[in-house]
Design a protein around this motif. Structure first.
Motif, PDB file in Angstrom:
ATOM      1  N   TYR A 169       0.845  -1.197   0.000  1.00 38.46           N
ATOM      2  CA  TYR A 169       0.000   0.000   0.000  1.00 38.46           C
ATOM      3  C   TYR A 169       0.875   1.239   0.000  1.00 38.46           C
ATOM      4  CZ  TYR A 169      -3.515  -3.336   1.620  1.00 38.46           C
ATOM      5  OH  TYR A 169      -4.356  -4.414   1.732  1.00 38.46           O
ATOM      6  N   TYR A 170       0.446   2.252  -0.781  1.00 37.90           N
ATOM      7  CA  TYR A 170       0.999   3.592  -0.646  1.00 37.90           C
ATOM      8  C   TYR A 170      -0.103   4.406   0.009  1.00 37.90           C
ATOM      9  CZ  TYR A 170       4.605   2.025  -3.906  1.00 37.90           C
ATOM     10  OH  TYR A 170       5.633   1.337  -4.513  1.00 37.90           O
ATOM     11  N   GLY A 171       0.018   4.679   1.276  1.00 35.15           N
ATOM     12  CA  GLY A 171      -1.113   5.273   1.990  1.00 35.15           C
ATOM     13  C   GLY A 171      -2.281   4.297   1.917  1.00 35.15           C
ATOM     14  N   GLN A 182      -3.769   0.586  -2.761  1.00 34.49           N
ATOM     15  CA  GLN A 182      -3.122  -0.716  -2.848  1.00 34.49           C
ATOM     16  C   GLN A 182      -2.438  -0.874  -4.202  1.00 34.49           C
ATOM     17  OE1 GLN A 182      -5.659  -3.966  -1.718  1.00 34.49           O
ATOM     18  NE2 GLN A 182      -3.942  -5.411  -1.627  1.00 34.49           N
ATOM     19  N   ALA A 183      -1.137  -1.208  -4.182  1.00 31.05           N
ATOM     20  CA  ALA A 183      -0.375  -1.370  -5.431  1.00 31.05           C
ATOM     21  C   ALA A 183      -0.154  -2.839  -5.781  1.00 31.05           C
ATOM     22  CB  ALA A 183       0.960  -0.649  -5.336  1.00 31.05           C
ATOM     23  N   LEU A 184      -0.066  -3.711  -4.757  1.00 28.06           N
ATOM     24  CA  LEU A 184       0.024  -5.153  -5.016  1.00 28.06           C
ATOM     25  C   LEU A 184      -1.028  -5.851  -4.167  1.00 28.06           C
ATOM     26  CD1 LEU A 184       3.902  -5.860  -5.096  1.00 28.06           C
ATOM     27  CD2 LEU A 184       2.340  -5.673  -7.055  1.00 28.06           C
ATOM     28  N   PRO A 212       2.265  -3.971 -17.906  1.00 32.41           N
ATOM     29  CA  PRO A 212       2.142  -2.577 -18.335  1.00 32.41           C
ATOM     30  C   PRO A 212       2.564  -1.591 -17.245  1.00 32.41           C
ATOM     31  CG  PRO A 212      -0.037  -3.556 -17.985  1.00 32.41           C
ATOM     32  CD  PRO A 212       0.956  -4.660 -17.853  1.00 32.41           C
ATOM     33  N   SER A 213       2.849  -0.376 -17.654  1.00 28.47           N
ATOM     34  CA  SER A 213       3.245   0.683 -16.738  1.00 28.47           C
ATOM     35  C   SER A 213       2.218   0.812 -15.609  1.00 28.47           C
ATOM     36  CB  SER A 213       3.347   1.998 -17.529  1.00 28.47           C
ATOM     37  OG  SER A 213       3.817   3.002 -16.685  1.00 28.47           O
ATOM     38  N   GLY A 214       2.694   0.896 -14.381  1.00 28.13           N
ATOM     39  CA  GLY A 214       1.807   1.077 -13.242  1.00 28.13           C
ATOM     40  C   GLY A 214       1.258  -0.210 -12.647  1.00 28.13           C
ATOM     41  N   CYS A 215       1.638  -1.378 -13.186  1.00 26.85           N
ATOM     42  CA  CYS A 215       1.067  -2.646 -12.704  1.00 26.85           C
ATOM     43  C   CYS A 215       1.702  -3.102 -11.398  1.00 26.85           C
ATOM     44  CB  CYS A 215       1.207  -3.736 -13.759  1.00 26.85           C
ATOM     45  SG  CYS A 215       2.905  -4.280 -14.023  1.00 26.85           S
ATOM     46  N   GLY A 216       2.844  -2.488 -11.015  1.00 27.43           N
ATOM     47  CA  GLY A 216       3.462  -2.839  -9.741  1.00 27.43           C
ATOM     48  C   GLY A 216       4.824  -3.495  -9.830  1.00 27.43           C
ATOM     49  N   LYS A 217       5.445  -3.446 -11.002  1.00 29.75           N
ATOM     50  CA  LYS A 217       6.739  -4.128 -11.174  1.00 29.75           C
ATOM     51  C   LYS A 217       7.809  -3.560 -10.247  1.00 29.75           C
ATOM     52  CE  LYS A 217       7.008  -3.031 -15.596  1.00 29.75           C
ATOM     53  NZ  LYS A 217       5.759  -2.260 -15.748  1.00 29.75           N
ATOM     54  N   SER A 218       7.976  -2.226 -10.260  1.00 35.23           N
ATOM     55  CA  SER A 218       9.005  -1.607  -9.403  1.00 35.23           C
ATOM     56  C   SER A 218       8.677  -1.826  -7.932  1.00 35.23           C
ATOM     57  CB  SER A 218       9.093  -0.101  -9.652  1.00 35.23           C
ATOM     58  OG  SER A 218       9.581   0.151 -10.927  1.00 35.23           O
ATOM     59  N   THR A 219       7.404  -1.693  -7.603  1.00 34.86           N
ATOM     60  CA  THR A 219       6.965  -1.924  -6.229  1.00 34.86           C
ATOM     61  C   THR A 219       7.377  -3.322  -5.780  1.00 34.86           C
ATOM     62  OG1 THR A 219       5.092  -0.428  -6.480  1.00 34.86           O
ATOM     63  CG2 THR A 219       4.928  -2.101  -4.744  1.00 34.86           C
ATOM     64  N   PHE A 220       7.120  -4.309  -6.621  1.00 40.21           N
ATOM     65  CA  PHE A 220       7.428  -5.694  -6.277  1.00 40.21           C
ATOM     66  C   PHE A 220       8.925  -5.883  -6.054  1.00 40.21           C
ATOM     67  CE2 PHE A 220       8.642 -10.011  -7.496  1.00 40.21           C
ATOM     68  CZ  PHE A 220       7.889 -10.740  -6.588  1.00 40.21           C
TER      69      PHE A 220
HETATM   70  P1  ADP Z   1       5.454  -0.203 -12.565  1.00 41.82           P
HETATM   71  O1  ADP Z   1       6.843  -0.357 -12.065  1.00 41.82           O
HETATM   72  O2  ADP Z   1       4.864  -1.469 -13.078  1.00 41.82           O
HETATM   73  O3  ADP Z   1       5.310   0.928 -13.525  1.00 41.82           O
HETATM   74  P2  ADP Z   1       4.939   0.831  -9.905  1.00 41.82           P
HETATM   75  O4  ADP Z   1       5.315  -0.234  -8.959  1.00 41.82           O
HETATM   76  O5  ADP Z   1       5.902   1.947 -10.141  1.00 41.82           O
HETATM   77  O6  ADP Z   1       4.528   0.150 -11.298  1.00 41.82           O
HETATM   78  O7  ADP Z   1       3.553   1.473  -9.474  1.00 41.82           O
HETATM   79  C1  ADP Z   1       2.433   0.680  -9.092  1.00 41.82           C
HETATM   80  C2  ADP Z   1       1.334   1.597  -8.608  1.00 41.82           C
HETATM   81  O8  ADP Z   1       1.736   2.199  -7.396  1.00 41.82           O
HETATM   82  C3  ADP Z   1       1.033   2.722  -9.575  1.00 41.82           C
HETATM   83  O9  ADP Z   1      -0.366   2.990  -9.474  1.00 41.82           O
HETATM   84  C4  ADP Z   1       1.834   3.885  -9.021  1.00 41.82           C
HETATM   85  O10 ADP Z   1       1.277   5.135  -9.343  1.00 41.82           O
HETATM   86  C5  ADP Z   1       1.788   3.613  -7.533  1.00 41.82           C
HETATM   87  N1  ADP Z   1       2.996   4.119  -6.849  1.00 41.82           N
HETATM   88  C6  ADP Z   1       4.266   3.745  -7.113  1.00 41.82           C
HETATM   89  N2  ADP Z   1       5.120   4.384  -6.311  1.00 41.82           N
HETATM   90  C7  ADP Z   1       4.373   5.177  -5.531  1.00 41.82           C
HETATM   91  C8  ADP Z   1       4.667   6.094  -4.475  1.00 41.82           C
HETATM   92  N3  ADP Z   1       5.917   6.316  -4.065  1.00 41.82           N
HETATM   93  N4  ADP Z   1       3.639   6.742  -3.904  1.00 41.82           N
HETATM   94  C9  ADP Z   1       2.382   6.519  -4.289  1.00 41.82           C
HETATM   95  N5  ADP Z   1       2.020   5.677  -5.263  1.00 41.82           N
HETATM   96  C10 ADP Z   1       3.008   5.004  -5.881  1.00 41.82           C
END
Ligand code: ADP
Ligand code: ADP
Length: 236
Positions: free
Chosen positions: A12-14, A17-19, A37-45
């Motif tokens: 969660y970001y606040g 929910q991202a994953l 796709p962009s925004g799916c949560g790859k970097s988050t994971f």
């Molecule tokens: P990807 O790497 O697949 O592009 P991210 O993991 O960057 O996806 O982002 C997943 C979701 O979490 C997106 O909706 C993004 O906007 C959100 N998100 C990513 N980083 C943050 C952050 N630091 N604060 C708030 N929301 C975030």
């Protein structure tokens, strides 16, 4: 046995929910690509895998990530040590504004190695393993910032290797580079799996097909597919 076990990982970001509860075993000594796709949560994971997400304000997780029999999110985990064992390479090469030598020696020094000969050997081995030694062996004292982008990225890989990691995480490691530099990084990734477990985020399907053994497809925070890469990309 797998290098890591991810269980019911929610991020969660606040309030957002991202994953949505990812469960996945990361195969040891293999390259696992994370696509979607962009925004799916790859970097988050990928950031969760060595607690790089700790540095993001507002980011909370539920679930477990087991590494060598321990949940890395347990209280009392030495995160600096964890991040040496599970190294990270980012999209934009980020060498320290120091000499090539000092970029590599920095981590081992922090880990307590002081002997000059030992450090010399680590620098040489790491640069060789990152396919950079032949290009820079005669200018180790020069600033890392004077290298090309592709060389800087291989330096960042060498810097991660210098502290003897088990796992290397790469977040879009080649997407800021020109095609020749990109293909050098891809060749290198392919070789790394002899000695390391590699997890790579890429938005480039062809790149996933070229370098990975397993592919994980994320979509809007869900794990949609995990399978052997050759099976995923074979024609129906
Ligand atoms: P990807 O790497 O697949 O592009 P991210 O993991 O960057 O996806 O982002 C997943 C979701 O979490 C997106 O909706 C993004 O906007 C959100 N998100 C990513 N980083 C943050 C952050 N630091 N604060 C708030 N929301 C975030
Ligand atoms: P990537 O897809 O490689 O994560 P982004 O451009 O999506 O790259 O994100 C770049 C940075 O912005 C990351 O540090 C990420 O955490 C942050 N970020 C992404 N989405 C959001 C968001 N909705 N709110 C705040 N920060 C975000």
């Amino acid at each position: 046995n797998p290098a890591m076990n991810v269980r019911d990982l929610e991020v969660y970001y606040g309030e957002t929910q991202a994953l949505n509860g990812i469960t996945l075993d990361i195969p040891r000594n293999q390259v696992t690509a994370i696509i979607g796709p962009s925004g799916c949560g790859k970097s988050t994971f990928i950031r969760c895998l060595n607690r790089m997400n700790d540095m993001i304000e507002n980011c909370t997780i539920k679930g477990r990530i087991e590494y060598n029999g321990t949940n890395i999110y347990e209280k009392g985990i030495d995160t600096a040590k964890l991040r040496r064992e599970i190294g990270m390479v980012f999209q934009k090469p980020n060498p320290f504004p120091k000499s090539i030598y000092d970029n590599i020696a920095y981590g081992p020094k922090i880990a307590g190695i002081k002997d000059k000969n030992k450090l010399d050997n680590i620098v040489e081995k790491s640069l060789k393993d990152a396919a950079l030694w032949d290009e820079v062996s005669d200018r180790l004292d020069e600033s890392a910032l004077d290298m090309s982008g592709g060389q800087q990225q291989r330096l960042c890989i060498a810097r991660a290797l210098a502290v003897e990691p088990e796992i290397i995480l790469m977040d879009e490691p080649a997407s800021a580079l020109d095609p020749v530099a990109m293909s050098k990084i891809e060749d290198l990734i392919f070789k790394l799996k002899d000695n390391y477990t590699v997890v790579i985020v890429t938005h480039n399907m062809q790149q996933a097909a070229r370098v990975s053994d397993y592919t994980t497809f994320l979509y809007m925070g869900d794990l949609i597919e995990f399978s052997k890469t050759d099976r995923l990309f074979e024609n129906p």
